[in-house]
Design a protein around this motif. Structure first.
Motif, PDB file in Angstrom:
ATOM      1  N   VAL A 332      64.004  16.950 -35.847  1.00  0.00           N
ATOM      2  CA  VAL A 332      62.939  17.333 -34.921  1.00  0.00           C
ATOM      3  C   VAL A 332      63.465  17.375 -33.485  1.00  0.00           C
ATOM      4  CG1 VAL A 332      60.667  16.719 -34.035  1.00  0.00           C
ATOM      5  CG2 VAL A 332      61.175  16.405 -36.449  1.00  0.00           C
ATOM      6  N   ALA A 333      64.328  16.422 -33.116  1.00  0.00           N
ATOM      7  CA  ALA A 333      64.894  16.431 -31.763  1.00  0.00           C
ATOM      8  C   ALA A 333      65.723  17.688 -31.532  1.00  0.00           C
ATOM      9  CB  ALA A 333      65.740  15.179 -31.547  1.00  0.00           C
ATOM     10  N   TRP A 334      66.514  18.064 -32.507  1.00  0.00           N
ATOM     11  CA  TRP A 334      67.317  19.286 -32.377  1.00  0.00           C
ATOM     12  C   TRP A 334      66.411  20.513 -32.264  1.00  0.00           C
ATOM     13  CZ3 TRP A 334      70.710  21.702 -36.795  1.00  0.00           C
ATOM     14  CH2 TRP A 334      71.445  22.765 -36.271  1.00  0.00           C
ATOM     15  N   ALA A 335      65.389  20.589 -33.119  1.00  0.00           N
ATOM     16  CA  ALA A 335      64.471  21.718 -33.067  1.00  0.00           C
ATOM     17  C   ALA A 335      63.699  21.770 -31.756  1.00  0.00           C
ATOM     18  CB  ALA A 335      63.494  21.647 -34.243  1.00  0.00           C
ATOM     19  N   SER A 336      63.548  20.612 -31.085  1.00  0.00           N
ATOM     20  CA  SER A 336      62.832  20.554 -29.811  1.00  0.00           C
ATOM     21  C   SER A 336      63.744  20.789 -28.617  1.00  0.00           C
ATOM     22  CB  SER A 336      62.127  19.199 -29.657  1.00  0.00           C
ATOM     23  OG  SER A 336      61.238  18.977 -30.750  1.00  0.00           O
ATOM     24  N   GLY A 337      65.036  21.028 -28.850  1.00  0.00           N
ATOM     25  CA  GLY A 337      65.962  21.304 -27.763  1.00  0.00           C
ATOM     26  C   GLY A 337      66.675  20.094 -27.211  1.00  0.00           C
ATOM     27  N   ASP A 338      66.512  18.925 -27.824  1.00  0.00           N
ATOM     28  CA  ASP A 338      67.157  17.697 -27.357  1.00  0.00           C
ATOM     29  C   ASP A 338      68.358  17.406 -28.254  1.00  0.00           C
ATOM     30  OD1 ASP A 338      67.878  15.291 -26.295  1.00  0.00           O
ATOM     31  OD2 ASP A 338      65.968  14.278 -26.666  1.00  0.00           O
ATOM     32  N   ALA A 339      69.465  18.109 -27.998  1.00  0.00           N
ATOM     33  CA  ALA A 339      70.651  17.952 -28.839  1.00  0.00           C
ATOM     34  C   ALA A 339      71.265  16.564 -28.696  1.00  0.00           C
ATOM     35  CB  ALA A 339      71.682  19.021 -28.496  1.00  0.00           C
ATOM     36  N   ALA A 340      71.193  15.973 -27.509  1.00  0.00           N
ATOM     37  CA  ALA A 340      71.784  14.649 -27.305  1.00  0.00           C
ATOM     38  C   ALA A 340      71.103  13.602 -28.176  1.00  0.00           C
ATOM     39  CB  ALA A 340      71.696  14.264 -25.827  1.00  0.00           C
ATOM     40  N   SER A 341      69.767  13.570 -28.164  1.00  0.00           N
ATOM     41  CA  SER A 341      69.044  12.613 -29.009  1.00  0.00           C
ATOM     42  C   SER A 341      69.260  12.905 -30.489  1.00  0.00           C
ATOM     43  CB  SER A 341      67.548  12.652 -28.686  1.00  0.00           C
ATOM     44  OG  SER A 341      67.311  12.260 -27.343  1.00  0.00           O
ATOM     45  N   ALA A 342      69.385  14.187 -30.836  1.00  0.00           N
ATOM     46  CA  ALA A 342      69.619  14.541 -32.232  1.00  0.00           C
ATOM     47  C   ALA A 342      70.956  13.990 -32.710  1.00  0.00           C
ATOM     48  CB  ALA A 342      69.577  16.059 -32.394  1.00  0.00           C
ATOM     49  N   ARG A 343      71.987  14.087 -31.888  1.00  0.00           N
ATOM     50  CA  ARG A 343      73.302  13.578 -32.287  1.00  0.00           C
ATOM     51  C   ARG A 343      73.279  12.065 -32.470  1.00  0.00           C
ATOM     52  NH1 ARG A 343      75.234  17.858 -28.976  1.00  0.00           N
ATOM     53  NH2 ARG A 343      76.533  19.283 -30.204  1.00  0.00           N
ATOM     54  N   VAL A 344      72.564  11.382 -31.606  1.00  0.00           N
ATOM     55  CA  VAL A 344      72.496   9.924 -31.719  1.00  0.00           C
ATOM     56  C   VAL A 344      71.789   9.532 -33.021  1.00  0.00           C
ATOM     57  CG1 VAL A 344      71.541   7.835 -30.688  1.00  0.00           C
ATOM     58  CG2 VAL A 344      72.591   9.560 -29.229  1.00  0.00           C
ATOM     59  N   ALA A 345      70.669  10.181 -33.325  1.00  0.00           N
ATOM     60  CA  ALA A 345      69.925   9.844 -34.542  1.00  0.00           C
ATOM     61  C   ALA A 345      70.723  10.191 -35.793  1.00  0.00           C
ATOM     62  CB  ALA A 345      68.582  10.579 -34.548  1.00  0.00           C
ATOM     63  N   LEU A 346      71.323  11.374 -35.824  1.00  0.00           N
ATOM     64  CA  LEU A 346      72.095  11.772 -37.003  1.00  0.00           C
ATOM     65  C   LEU A 346      73.352  10.919 -37.148  1.00  0.00           C
ATOM     66  CD1 LEU A 346      71.773  15.644 -36.686  1.00  0.00           C
ATOM     67  CD2 LEU A 346      70.585  14.153 -38.299  1.00  0.00           C
ATOM     68  N   GLY A 347      73.967  10.563 -36.021  1.00  0.00           N
ATOM     69  CA  GLY A 347      75.140   9.708 -36.095  1.00  0.00           C
ATOM     70  C   GLY A 347      74.814   8.338 -36.659  1.00  0.00           C
ATOM     71  N   ARG A 348      73.667   7.783 -36.271  1.00  0.00           N
ATOM     72  CA  ARG A 348      73.277   6.477 -36.819  1.00  0.00           C
ATOM     73  C   ARG A 348      72.930   6.602 -38.304  1.00  0.00           C
ATOM     74  NH1 ARG A 348      72.265   1.439 -36.256  1.00  0.00           N
ATOM     75  NH2 ARG A 348      70.442   0.427 -37.176  1.00  0.00           N
ATOM     76  N   ALA A 349      72.299   7.699 -38.699  1.00  0.00           N
ATOM     77  CA  ALA A 349      71.989   7.896 -40.113  1.00  0.00           C
ATOM     78  C   ALA A 349      73.264   7.929 -40.948  1.00  0.00           C
ATOM     79  CB  ALA A 349      71.193   9.189 -40.297  1.00  0.00           C
ATOM     80  N   LEU A 350      74.294   8.603 -40.446  1.00  0.00           N
ATOM     81  CA  LEU A 350      75.552   8.678 -41.185  1.00  0.00           C
ATOM     82  C   LEU A 350      76.309   7.349 -41.141  1.00  0.00           C
ATOM     83  CD1 LEU A 350      76.751  12.244 -40.159  1.00  0.00           C
ATOM     84  CD2 LEU A 350      75.891  11.498 -42.385  1.00  0.00           C
ATOM     85  N   THR A 351      76.103   6.570 -40.109  1.00  0.00           N
ATOM     86  CA  THR A 351      76.708   5.244 -40.072  1.00  0.00           C
ATOM     87  C   THR A 351      76.107   4.348 -41.155  1.00  0.00           C
ATOM     88  OG1 THR A 351      77.157   5.423 -37.698  1.00  0.00           O
ATOM     89  CG2 THR A 351      77.114   3.211 -38.635  1.00  0.00           C
ATOM     90  N   LEU A 352      74.789   4.455 -41.346  1.00  0.00           N
ATOM     91  CA  LEU A 352      74.120   3.650 -42.360  1.00  0.00           C
ATOM     92  C   LEU A 352      74.412   4.166 -43.766  1.00  0.00           C
ATOM     93  CD1 LEU A 352      70.646   3.168 -40.640  1.00  0.00           C
ATOM     94  CD2 LEU A 352      72.521   1.522 -40.769  1.00  0.00           C
ATOM     95  N   ASP A 353      74.495   5.479 -43.915  1.00  0.00           N
ATOM     96  CA  ASP A 353      74.732   6.079 -45.235  1.00  0.00           C
ATOM     97  C   ASP A 353      75.637   7.294 -45.044  1.00  0.00           C
ATOM     98  OD1 ASP A 353      74.750   7.057 -47.770  1.00  0.00           O
ATOM     99  OD2 ASP A 353      72.572   7.141 -48.019  1.00  0.00           O
ATOM    100  N   PRO A 354      76.957   7.119 -45.095  1.00  0.00           N
ATOM    101  CA  PRO A 354      77.872   8.242 -44.851  1.00  0.00           C
ATOM    102  C   PRO A 354      77.724   9.389 -45.843  1.00  0.00           C
ATOM    103  CG  PRO A 354      79.034   6.137 -44.746  1.00  0.00           C
ATOM    104  CD  PRO A 354      77.679   5.852 -45.305  1.00  0.00           C
ATOM    105  N   ASP A 355      77.132   9.145 -47.022  1.00  0.00           N
ATOM    106  CA  ASP A 355      77.000  10.174 -48.043  1.00  0.00           C
ATOM    107  C   ASP A 355      75.631  10.846 -48.032  1.00  0.00           C
ATOM    108  OD1 ASP A 355      79.573   9.601 -48.982  1.00  0.00           O
ATOM    109  OD2 ASP A 355      78.827   7.990 -50.276  1.00  0.00           O
ATOM    110  N   TYR A 356      74.829  10.609 -46.997  1.00  0.00           N
ATOM    111  CA  TYR A 356      73.488  11.198 -46.953  1.00  0.00           C
ATOM    112  C   TYR A 356      73.619  12.690 -46.643  1.00  0.00           C
ATOM    113  CZ  TYR A 356      68.412  10.992 -46.474  1.00  0.00           C
ATOM    114  OH  TYR A 356      67.062  11.150 -46.667  1.00  0.00           O
ATOM    115  N   LEU A 357      73.335  13.538 -47.629  1.00  0.00           N
ATOM    116  CA  LEU A 357      73.660  14.957 -47.542  1.00  0.00           C
ATOM    117  C   LEU A 357      72.881  15.671 -46.445  1.00  0.00           C
ATOM    118  CD1 LEU A 357      75.233  17.317 -48.714  1.00  0.00           C
ATOM    119  CD2 LEU A 357      73.380  17.652 -50.367  1.00  0.00           C
TER     120      LEU A 357
END
Length: 486
Positions: A332-357
């Protein structure tokens, strides 16, 4: 700290040219101005980070950039430096825009027992390794700066008249030429990286204990129903209905004040039991894909707040369950134009679960500059959870069809097409070996519906044995370059 490399497309960030007019440019002439420009290049103030920025053309225009958290283990520094340099330089060359130089930033605040100057000295080997890694790929590091405790130091300039040993104070936020140009271009700096990560961190203390109890109770009630194979559809519909009601509550009660105050208001809108049911329900891929339809219009802002609040409700042993709401928040952050917040959220998701497709796909698409409008069009065709929860269907295939266009629609293993294209007439042996027994490539014997050639039904007479070796074989029957017997 997010340890995932975050490459950025230059088109997503302010460059030296303002988007409002191609004639408005900002020229940075000193290390002080470079240090001040860093948060405007990234969209936030990097904490505990390595940042590399490429320079292009005769006028050294800003180009691609990568960011990574500084590893605490110094033994990892050489490998990290090589990986960052290779990622940035190779990406630029593949795009047809090879960099002519690189600027390196090392950003880290001192600990309680350190000073900024001591941080600079401690990070010097990392800066030197970055310079060596870039130089070995024929791209020099034009400037390497350390930012710590409100000051900056240069690892390149040895002249203390312009770069004193105690460092140079950074400009006050919003007072530089770059800040004025960014304000004119509509570029926002969304706080520091630590502040952005804190909005996604799980609860602690007594509130975390209460949430864990609610998650345990919800798991005991929902997980057997989800895994039994007999009642997953009902759980999906109940989750979507609860999501719809909760989103309406968030939409009707927008918060105000600082980020911390807003998050506290959102947490108060969400009960422990409701949060537990939503978190567990979103572990189902189909439910999560339907919830991803809330990406624009009046639903985008309250949906982003809801996903952040659910991510904070995953403490203790349930921390990995936050991958689903974190990925939705990044989407949603990426779709709203906030790429910085999107990277932080997606990066934390991959830190918690690196295999989350789903997080892998979005993170890669964001970093590679994927056309967001195509993803929006695809998600617009996905039924809204509010609408789909009102109309129940009993077929699992119907749910799969509903989410076929969602970004995470590809399953963990790719599905075979309903009608596989015909194999070539002369398929290689390796191809035939991979085909199932039912679909095995037919042998090349003549078929009744295909005319046979003149020699199709005849075999040449066996070669008479003369006792002499074959010209291409040795005395034992093997080839001359392979003396093993046949």
């Amino acid at each position: 700290m997010n340890q995932h490399i975050e490459p950025a497309n230059p088109a997503e960030h302010p460059s030296t040219t303002s988007p409002k007019t191609s004639e408005t440019q900002v020229t940075l002439r000193s290390p002080a101005e470079l240090a001040d420009a860093l948060p405007y290049l990234l969209g936030f103030y990097p904490d505990d980070s390595i940042v590399l920025v490429t320079l292009h053309g005769e006028r050294s225009r800003f180009g691609g950039r990568v960011r990574l958290g500084i590893p605490a283990d110094t033994d990892q520094w050489p490998a990290v430096a090589d990986q960052l340099a290779d990622c940035l330089i190779t990406s630029g060359r593949e795009r047809g825009t090879p960099p002519r130089g690189i600027i390196a930033f090392l950003c880290q605040d001192p600990s309680a027992a350190e000073t900024g100057r001591e941080v600079k000295d401690r990070l010097r080997p990392l800066a030197q390794r970055l310079r060596t890694a870039c130089g070995s790929r024929d791209v020099p590091v034009m400037e390497a700066l350390c930012l710590s405790n409100g000051r900056y130091w240069s690892y390149v300039c040895p002249d203390e008249r312009c770069c004193p040993a105690d460092g140079t104070p950074l400009a006050l936020p919003g007072t530089s030429v770059m800040a004025a140009a960014a304000a004119y271009a509509g570029v926002q700096v969304r706080g520091s990286l630590k502040e952005m990560e804190a909005r996604l961190a799980p609860l602690t203390g007594r509130r975390a204990d209460d949430q864990i109890k609610a998650l345990d109770a919800a798991a005991a009630a929902l997980v057997p129903r989800m895994l039994s194979g007999q009642d997953p559809h009902t759980v999906r519909e109940e989750t979507c209905a609860l999501l719809t009601r909760t989103l309406r509550t968030f939409r009707d009660d927008p918060p105000s004040g600082s980020h911390r105050a807003k998050d506290a208001c959102d947490d108060a809108l969400l009960g422990n039991g409701e949060a537990a049911e939503l978190i567990l329900g979103l572990q189902d891929r189909l439910t999560r894909d339907r919830a991803a339809a809330w990406l624009e219009g009046p639903d985008a802002a309250p949906a982003l707040r809801l996903w952040r609040a659910l991510a904070r409700r995953c403490p203790g042993a349930y921390e990995s369950h936050a991958a689903a709401p974190l990925t939705l928040a990044g989407w949603v952050a990426w779709a709203s134009g906030d790429a910085a917040s999107a990277r932080v959220a997606l990066g934390r998701a991959l830190t918690l679960d690196p295999d989350y497709l789903f997080a892998q796909l979005l993170h890669r698409g964001l970093n590679e500059g994927l056309d967001l409008e195509k993803l929006r069009d695809c998600l617009r065709s996905t039924p809204n959870p509010a609408e789909s929860s009102a109309t129940s269907t009993t077929s699992e295939d119907a749910h799969s069809a509903d989410t076929a266009c969602a970004p995470a629609a590809p399953a963990e293993a790719p599905q075979l097409p309903a009608e596989a294209p015909p194999l070539p007439a002369e398929a290689p042996v390796g191809t035939a070996a991979n085909v199932s027994r039912a679909g095995r490539v037919p042998s090349r014997r003549p078929r009744a519906d295909r005319p046979a050639g003149p020699r199709a039904r005849t075999r040449p007479a066996a070669r008479p044995r003369t006792g002499r070796p074959h010209p291409r074989t040795g005395p034992t029957g093997g080839r001359r370059d392979d003396r093993s017997p046949r």
